[in-house]
Design a protein around this motif. Structure first.
Motif, PDB file in Angstrom:
ATOM      1  N   GLY A 151       0.775  -0.798   0.006  1.00 20.90           N
ATOM      2  CA  GLY A 151       0.015   0.004   0.501  1.00 20.90           C
ATOM      3  C   GLY A 151       0.603   0.820  -0.126  1.00 20.90           C
ATOM      4  N   LEU A 152       2.080   1.232   0.602  1.00 20.90           N
ATOM      5  CA  LEU A 152       3.023   1.947   0.537  1.00 20.90           C
ATOM      6  C   LEU A 152       3.485   2.652  -1.013  1.00 20.90           C
ATOM      7  N   VAL A 153       3.502   1.383  -1.767  1.00 21.97           N
ATOM      8  CA  VAL A 153       4.810   2.230  -3.000  1.00 21.97           C
ATOM      9  C   VAL A 153       3.046   1.969  -3.899  1.00 21.97           C
ATOM     10  N   THR A 154       3.658   3.017  -5.165  1.00 25.61           N
ATOM     11  CA  THR A 154       2.707   3.268  -6.086  1.00 25.61           C
ATOM     12  C   THR A 154       3.275   3.460  -7.730  1.00 25.61           C
ATOM     13  N   LEU A 155       2.793   3.675  -8.446  1.00 28.48           N
ATOM     14  CA  LEU A 155       3.555   3.800  -9.597  1.00 28.48           C
ATOM     15  C   LEU A 155       2.231   4.647 -10.993  1.00 28.48           C
ATOM     16  N   CYS A 156       3.673   5.110 -11.340  1.00 29.84           N
ATOM     17  CA  CYS A 156       3.182   6.050 -12.097  1.00 29.84           C
ATOM     18  C   CYS A 156       3.487   6.342 -13.314  1.00 29.84           C
ATOM     19  N   SER A 157       2.779   6.013 -15.243  1.00 30.50           N
ATOM     20  CA  SER A 157       2.933   5.829 -16.121  1.00 30.50           C
ATOM     21  C   SER A 157       4.087   6.703 -16.384  1.00 30.50           C
ATOM     22  N   PRO A 158       5.077   5.966 -16.685  1.00 31.01           N
ATOM     23  CA  PRO A 158       6.503   7.449 -17.199  1.00 31.01           C
ATOM     24  C   PRO A 158       5.738   7.179 -18.573  1.00 31.01           C
ATOM     25  N   ASP A 159       4.777   8.199 -19.008  1.00 31.17           N
ATOM     26  CA  ASP A 159       4.944   8.839 -20.508  1.00 31.17           C
ATOM     27  C   ASP A 159       5.803   9.368 -21.142  1.00 31.17           C
TER      28      ASP A 159
END
Length: 354
Positions: A151-159
């Motif tokens: 829950g402490l890790v999230t992701l950005c789509s590195p577009d």
């Protein structure tokens, strides 16, 4: 209120870092000693094209309201920071001093926002369909991620597409495609409050009265960042050929029908995992953007320059598709070519894998 953000990786990380500095937040870039010395002396330079302008503008960190510094992994004091940005290539996390820092970050329970192409394993554990899948093989060293709470890790789509011009110093970044970082929310609302604060502050930034591209956009859906997988499998990894690397444009446009088949298959995998079609990017929009991507992907350039390890989203998607019972011959072929090229480099380099 100025937030203190730690970003691991001073190359691609300097793009997100510059946007945060423009919004008045303070950024520490984690990098090698020589790069840290250069950044602490001269700052960073990010070149970005504003809408309807023909020429890139150079944005210097020294001119921005936020404070920038750079440190080596061993010299990070994790107690100073509100959030961590993960911007290194996945194989770089196996470096001993980086691994030690990752242990400290996990112990401090700092929220981590990844802008890697390779999604951190704890993030994937937030997706119910992936919890019991065997995906460790796709990682250079999966143990790096063991201590992190999902829950402490999230992701950005590195577009956004960006690269270091080879003739320039290590503190310069050139943005080729100034699209947005699309982030999935954290599990905890207190971390989302910080994330949405950063989103709003970056959105409000102007330069000489003009809007500045490359925003941070926050979404409630965990699946929005997975839209990048279709792009990576259709373009970036197919830049790696049995011979010399090809541009993303050529990888996509040399056989548009085949490209769309691959793209649609990866989109369908994301939907099997729980993605909504609204989370995804239409193939036509991606194909249009790919027309301007005239260089090989960073993965292809890394392989060509002798790297024995790269991020393996291609292998990750293959493992998922096989475990879902929906293998794809084109994806399997891409993985085979990448494996072959990396094995060539390891054999040629001998000591290169150290």
């Amino acid at each position: 209120m100025a937030r203190n953000i730690l970003i691991l990786g001073a190359s691609y990380g300097s793009l997100l870092g510059t946007k945060l500095l423009m919004a008045g937040h303070n950024v520490t870039l984690v990098c090698r000693a020589k790069t840290a010395e250069l950044i602490n002396r001269d700052g960073t330079e990010v070149r970005i094209k504003l809408r309807d302008e023909a020429v890139h503008r150079a944005i210097f960190s020294r001119d921005l309201p936020g404070k920038l510094d750079a440190v080596t992994p061993a010299n990070v004091d994790v107690s100073r920071y509100d959030m961590v940005g993960l911007a290194m290539q996945e194989p770089q996390y196996t470096n001993h001093t980086v691994r030690v820092l990752m242990v400290k970050i996990a112990a401090a329970k700092l929220p981590c926002l990844s802008i890697m192409n390779m999604p951190p394993l704890p993030y994937l554990k937030r997706i119910p369909a992936l919890v019991d899948m065997d995906l460790e093989e796709a990682y250079t060293n999966a143990q790096v991620w063991e201590r992190f709470e999902p829950g402490l890790v999230t992701l950005c789509s590195p577009d956004p597409q960006a690269f270091r011009p080879p003739e320039e110093a290590a503190n310069v970044l050139h943005v080729g495609l100034p699209t947005n970082f699309k982030a999935a929310a954290f599990a905890d609302e207190k971390h989302n409050k910080v994330l949405r604060e950063l989103e709003a502050d970056i959105d409000a930034v102007t330069l000489a009265g003009q809007d500045v591209p490359v925003k941070l956009k926050v979404f409630d859906s965990l699946f929005v960042p997975l839209a990048k997988w279709s792009m990576l499998l259709t373009g970036n990894y197919r830049c790696i050929t049995p011979h010399d690397p090809q541009s993303i444009r050529d990888a996509v446009h040399s056989d548009l029908t085949r490209s769309q088949t691959i793209y649609d298959h990866v989109d369908a995998i994301a939907r099997r995992l729980g993605a909504d079609p609204q989370d995804q990017v239409p193939f036509a929009k991606y194909a249009k953007a790919a027309e301007s991507l005239l260089k090989p992907s960073s993965a292809a350039r890394a392989v060509a320059s002798g790297a024995p390890f790269i991020e393996r989203v291609d292998l990750l998607v293959k493992l998922i598709s096989h475990q879902l019972g929906t293998p794809n011959a084109e994806i399997d072929r891409t993985v085979e070519i990448v494996d072959q090229k990396l094995n060539e480099k390891i054999v040629q380099g001998g000591s290169g894998a150290q």
